[in-house]
Design an enzyme around this catalytic site. Structure first.
Site, PDB file in Angstrom:
ATOM      1  N   VAL A  34       0.713  -1.077  -0.004  1.00 14.33           N
ATOM      2  CA  VAL A  34      -0.044  -0.052  -0.198  1.00 14.33           C
ATOM      3  C   VAL A  34       0.927   1.247   0.184  1.00 14.33           C
ATOM      4  O   VAL A  34       0.572   1.996  -0.754  1.00 14.33           O
ATOM      5  CB  VAL A  34      -0.984   0.000   1.351  1.00 14.33           C
ATOM      6  CG1 VAL A  34      -1.650   1.424   1.410  1.00 14.33           C
ATOM      7  CG2 VAL A  34      -2.013  -1.082   0.907  1.00 14.33           C
ATOM      8  N   GLU A  35       2.017   1.207   0.735  1.00 12.21           N
ATOM      9  CA  GLU A  35       3.030   2.539   0.794  1.00 12.21           C
ATOM     10  C   GLU A  35       3.609   2.787  -0.237  1.00 12.21           C
ATOM     11  O   GLU A  35       3.721   3.882  -0.810  1.00 12.21           O
ATOM     12  CB  GLU A  35       3.687   2.407   2.226  1.00 12.21           C
ATOM     13  CG  GLU A  35       2.988   2.212   3.419  1.00 12.21           C
ATOM     14  CD  GLU A  35       2.239   3.733   3.683  1.00 12.21           C
ATOM     15  OE1 GLU A  35       2.965   4.871   3.166  1.00 12.21           O
ATOM     16  OE2 GLU A  35       1.685   3.801   4.759  1.00 12.21           O
TER      17      GLU A  35
END
Length: 161
Positions: A69-70
């Site tokens: 996600v990051e």
């Protein structure tokens, strides 16, 4: 938290721990292949993620989901807010921990910071992963970020035991 960041595990892993790590890596390797095509880098990444997650007391699958996600596994990623690296660490952590020589663009150091910070927030939130993830992202009180991480975990990194 600095003590946690500085701590290294001096006790060698037991044979059961070695077997569990190898089993986990063999299950995760094909899943990570779509993000990291280079086999050697993929193996090193999985080894480091497993080690750092376990060192911090985290499930390595959650760490994989956070990284997805990051940064989508891009170690050179920089956000518009200035967060850097695999786990998108904000530079203020270097000052906060008094470690001015640290380079957050070093993917393995970034991983150590990210796992330590997430473990810290998990302790602050008394084991509530949703709140810990929201703190990690700087969105405490909102659920959109924890939901994204949980979805990535479920869709890509979930293991049936």
């Amino acid at each position: 938290m600095r003590q946690t960041l500085d701590t290294l595990v001096a006790v060698p892993p037991s044979p059961d721990q070695v077997w569990a790590a190898r089993r986990w890596m063999s299950q995760m390797e094909p899943k990570l292949a779509r993000f990291i095509p280079d086999e050697a880098l993929r193996g090193e990444m999985l080894t480091r993620i497993y080690h750092e997650a376990r060192l911090a007391g985290l499930a390595p699958e959650i760490v994989l989901a956070v990284i997805q996600v990051e940064s989508a596994f891009q170690p050179e990623a920089v956000s518009s807010a200035g967060a850097v690296g695999l786990m998108q660490i904000m530079p203020f952590w270097i000052r906060e921990l008094g470690r001015s020589a640290d380079d957050l663009m070093d993917p393995w150091l970034n991983l150590r910071y990210g796992c330590t910070i997430l473990a810290h927030y998990l302790a602050v939130e008394r084991g509530d992963l949703t709140r810990a993830l929201a703190r990690y992202n700087g969105s405490l009180g909102q659920t959109w970020y924890p939901e994204r991480v949980m979805r990535a975990w479920r869709d890509n990194w979930w293991l049936t035991r």
